[in-house]
Design a protein around this motif. Structure first.
Motif, mmCIF file in Angstrom:
data_model
loop_
_atom_site.group_PDB
_atom_site.id
_atom_site.type_symbol
_atom_site.label_atom_id
_atom_site.label_comp_id
_atom_site.label_asym_id
_atom_site.label_seq_id
_atom_site.Cartn_x
_atom_site.Cartn_y
_atom_site.Cartn_z
ATOM 1 N N PHE A 1 14.885 -22.578 53.743
ATOM 2 C CA PHE A 1 14.831 -23.893 53.861
ATOM 3 C C PHE A 1 13.794 -24.148 54.905
ATOM 4 C CE2 PHE A 1 19.455 -23.385 52.347
ATOM 5 C CZ PHE A 1 19.259 -23.894 51.110
ATOM 6 N N GLY A 2 12.801 -24.703 54.592
ATOM 7 C CA GLY A 2 11.581 -24.905 55.493
ATOM 8 C C GLY A 2 11.857 -25.915 56.721
ATOM 9 N N HIS A 3 12.710 -26.711 56.228
ATOM 10 C CA HIS A 3 13.047 -27.936 57.217
ATOM 11 C C HIS A 3 14.250 -27.561 58.181
ATOM 12 C CE1 HIS A 3 15.848 -28.455 54.085
ATOM 13 N NE2 HIS A 3 16.744 -29.408 54.869
ATOM 14 N N LEU A 4 14.842 -26.352 57.927
ATOM 15 C CA LEU A 4 15.841 -25.819 58.703
ATOM 16 C C LEU A 4 15.672 -24.587 59.607
ATOM 17 C CD1 LEU A 4 18.874 -25.495 56.515
ATOM 18 C CD2 LEU A 4 18.276 -27.463 58.052
ATOM 19 N N THR A 5 15.785 -24.646 60.917
ATOM 20 C CA THR A 5 15.597 -23.470 61.959
ATOM 21 C C THR A 5 16.209 -22.187 61.416
ATOM 22 O OG1 THR A 5 17.668 -23.777 63.136
ATOM 23 C CG2 THR A 5 15.578 -24.847 63.723
ATOM 24 N N VAL A 6 15.800 -20.960 61.993
ATOM 25 C CA VAL A 6 16.465 -19.808 61.533
ATOM 26 C C VAL A 6 17.932 -19.614 61.519
ATOM 27 C CG1 VAL A 6 16.743 -17.292 62.367
ATOM 28 C CG2 VAL A 6 14.404 -18.390 62.324
ATOM 29 N N LEU A 7 18.516 -20.259 62.688
ATOM 30 C CA LEU A 7 19.912 -20.386 62.791
ATOM 31 C C LEU A 7 20.733 -21.408 61.743
ATOM 32 C CD1 LEU A 7 22.414 -19.616 64.767
ATOM 33 C CD2 LEU A 7 22.045 -21.766 65.604
ATOM 34 N N GLU A 8 19.994 -22.522 61.420
ATOM 35 C CA GLU A 8 20.638 -23.421 60.579
ATOM 36 C C GLU A 8 20.552 -22.663 59.201
ATOM 37 O OE1 GLU A 8 19.274 -27.459 62.896
ATOM 38 O OE2 GLU A 8 17.788 -26.635 61.358
ATOM 39 N N ASN A 9 19.400 -22.097 58.801
ATOM 40 C CA ASN A 9 19.474 -21.520 57.465
ATOM 41 C C ASN A 9 20.513 -20.429 57.436
ATOM 42 O OD1 ASN A 9 16.902 -21.501 55.555
ATOM 43 N ND2 ASN A 9 15.977 -21.993 57.541
ATOM 44 N N VAL A 10 20.870 -19.672 58.560
ATOM 45 C CA VAL A 10 21.892 -18.637 58.264
ATOM 46 C C VAL A 10 23.212 -19.293 58.209
ATOM 47 C CG1 VAL A 10 22.740 -16.399 59.622
ATOM 48 C CG2 VAL A 10 20.314 -16.914 59.211
ATOM 49 N N ARG B 1 13.441 -10.896 56.661
ATOM 50 C CA ARG B 1 14.854 -10.403 57.484
ATOM 51 C C ARG B 1 15.774 -11.844 57.773
ATOM 52 N NH1 ARG B 1 12.746 -8.026 62.534
ATOM 53 N NH2 ARG B 1 10.657 -8.806 62.193
ATOM 54 N N VAL B 2 15.194 -12.904 57.737
ATOM 55 C CA VAL B 2 16.259 -14.108 57.962
ATOM 56 C C VAL B 2 16.563 -14.184 56.790
ATOM 57 C CG1 VAL B 2 16.534 -16.551 58.497
ATOM 58 C CG2 VAL B 2 14.736 -15.202 59.606
ATOM 59 N N ALA B 3 16.132 -14.062 55.620
ATOM 60 C CA ALA B 3 16.834 -14.201 54.334
ATOM 61 C C ALA B 3 17.975 -13.310 53.857
ATOM 62 C CB ALA B 3 15.700 -13.992 53.115
ATOM 63 N N ILE B 4 17.730 -12.043 54.702
ATOM 64 C CA ILE B 4 18.861 -10.961 54.600
ATOM 65 C C ILE B 4 19.964 -11.287 55.458
ATOM 66 C CG2 ILE B 4 19.469 -8.509 55.212
ATOM 67 C CD1 ILE B 4 16.351 -7.842 54.390
ATOM 68 N N ALA B 5 19.788 -11.747 56.771
ATOM 69 C CA ALA B 5 20.808 -12.394 57.564
ATOM 70 C C ALA B 5 21.590 -13.491 56.757
ATOM 71 C CB ALA B 5 20.293 -12.878 58.730
ATOM 72 N N ARG B 6 20.848 -14.421 56.302
ATOM 73 C CA ARG B 6 21.452 -15.590 55.542
ATOM 74 C C ARG B 6 22.299 -14.983 54.501
ATOM 75 N NH1 ARG B 6 18.012 -19.754 52.450
ATOM 76 N NH2 ARG B 6 17.395 -17.795 51.364
ATOM 77 N N ALA B 7 21.820 -13.874 53.677
ATOM 78 C CA ALA B 7 22.727 -13.424 52.677
ATOM 79 C C ALA B 7 24.151 -12.678 53.180
ATOM 80 C CB ALA B 7 21.978 -12.519 51.728
ATOM 81 N N LEU B 8 23.873 -11.972 54.397
ATOM 82 C CA LEU B 8 24.961 -11.207 54.988
ATOM 83 C C LEU B 8 25.886 -12.385 55.576
ATOM 84 C CD1 LEU B 8 22.833 -8.508 56.881
ATOM 85 C CD2 LEU B 8 24.502 -8.137 54.878
#
Ligand code: ADP
Ligand code: MG
Length: 253
Positions: A102-111, A157-164
């Motif tokens: 999600f482009g409008h969310l930060t890394v943390l918010e994405n996860v 890598r964020v996408a992987i963290a988000r899935a995990l």
């Protein structure tokens, strides 16, 4: 061996054109299966059927012994409600070629988005686990960054963290490094290697033959919607029995 993912006689057509023609697959818990094959052979369709993003025409899929998409009653299959299927899907992590953050969310918010929104994990708890996952994929300190401020490798890598963050029983990767500049491929594969070493059950569609050779327990060669050959990488990649496998490998090497 405990079977984590079992696929039996999976068929799928699009507009009358068969794309999967009776795929059988058995994935042991904690193992890594790499799926290789030509473009258009049905690899993405197979992954999408596994979490019911695509509804199979025929065949069964079980994840940890639970039928995906259906309930069996007196030998017959009944399709589950979309809401129930969404719950099943939540336990199957998926990472795509294009990172889909999600482009409008930060890394943390994405996860934390899905654990909070879908699983109802309290925000504080979600933030804590997310920080650990972000560190695990090598991005500690970047929690507040937006996807556009990150390289493709970092985004993946964020996408992987988000899935995990959904604590999946199995992780599906669909050509996770194909959209990356060559110099960024390694950092994503490293994270995937760590995950594999940690015992995650993984099914990885990839053209990275080196990764498949060093990480896969099983390599599956899919061609024209059928499993042509499957087995340990030492056999399928280095001494393939089938001429179609040999021809494919000669082309990608
Ligand atoms: P791969 O991932 O191995 O390249 P895909 O599973 O994406 O192959 O696609 C296999 C075939 O199915 C291709 O011919 C593709 O055009 C077709 N296909 C995939 N998804 C759809 C769809 N939603 N509608 C119509 N055809 C599709
Ligand atoms: Mg594909």
């Amino acid at each position: 061996m405990t079977v984590a993912v079992a696929v039996t006689d999976l068929h799928k057509s699009f507009g009358g054109t068969p794309v999967l023609r009776g795929v059988d697959l058995s994935v042991a818990r904690g193992s890594v299966t790499c799926v290789i094959g030509p473009s258009g052979s049905g690899k993405s369709t197979l992954l999408r059927c596994l979490n019911h993003l695509e509804k199979p025409d025929h065949g069964e899929i079980e994840v940890d012994g639970v039928l995906v998409g259906y309930r069996r009653h007196r030998g017959k299959l009944y399709e589950l409600k979309e809401k129930v299927i969404a719950g099943q899907r939540a336990s199957i992590g998926m990472v795509f070629q294009g990172f889909h953050l999600f482009g409008h969310l930060t890394v943390l918010e994405n996860v934390i988005e899905a654990p909070v929104g879908v699983l109802g994990v309290p925000r504080g708890e979600a933030v804590e686990s997310a920080a650990a996952l972000i560190a695990r994929v090598g991005l500690a300190g970047r929690e507040g960054a937006y996807p556009r401020q990150l390289s493709g490798g970092q985004q993946q890598r964020v996408a992987i963290a988000r899935a995990l963050a959904m604590r999946p029983k199995v992780m599906l990767f669909d050509e996770p490094t194909s959209a990356l500049d060559p110099e960024l491929v390694g950092e994503v594969l490293e994270v995937m290697k760590d995950l594999a070493a940690d015992g995650m059950t993984m099914i990885v569609v990839t053209h990275e033959i080196g990764f498949a050779r060093s990480v896969a327990d099983t390599v599956v060669f899919l061609d024209e919607g059928s499993v042509v050959e499957s087995g340990p990488p030492g056999v399928v990649l280095d001494a393939p029995r089938h001429v179609r496998t040999r021809e494919f490998l000669a082309r990608v090497r």
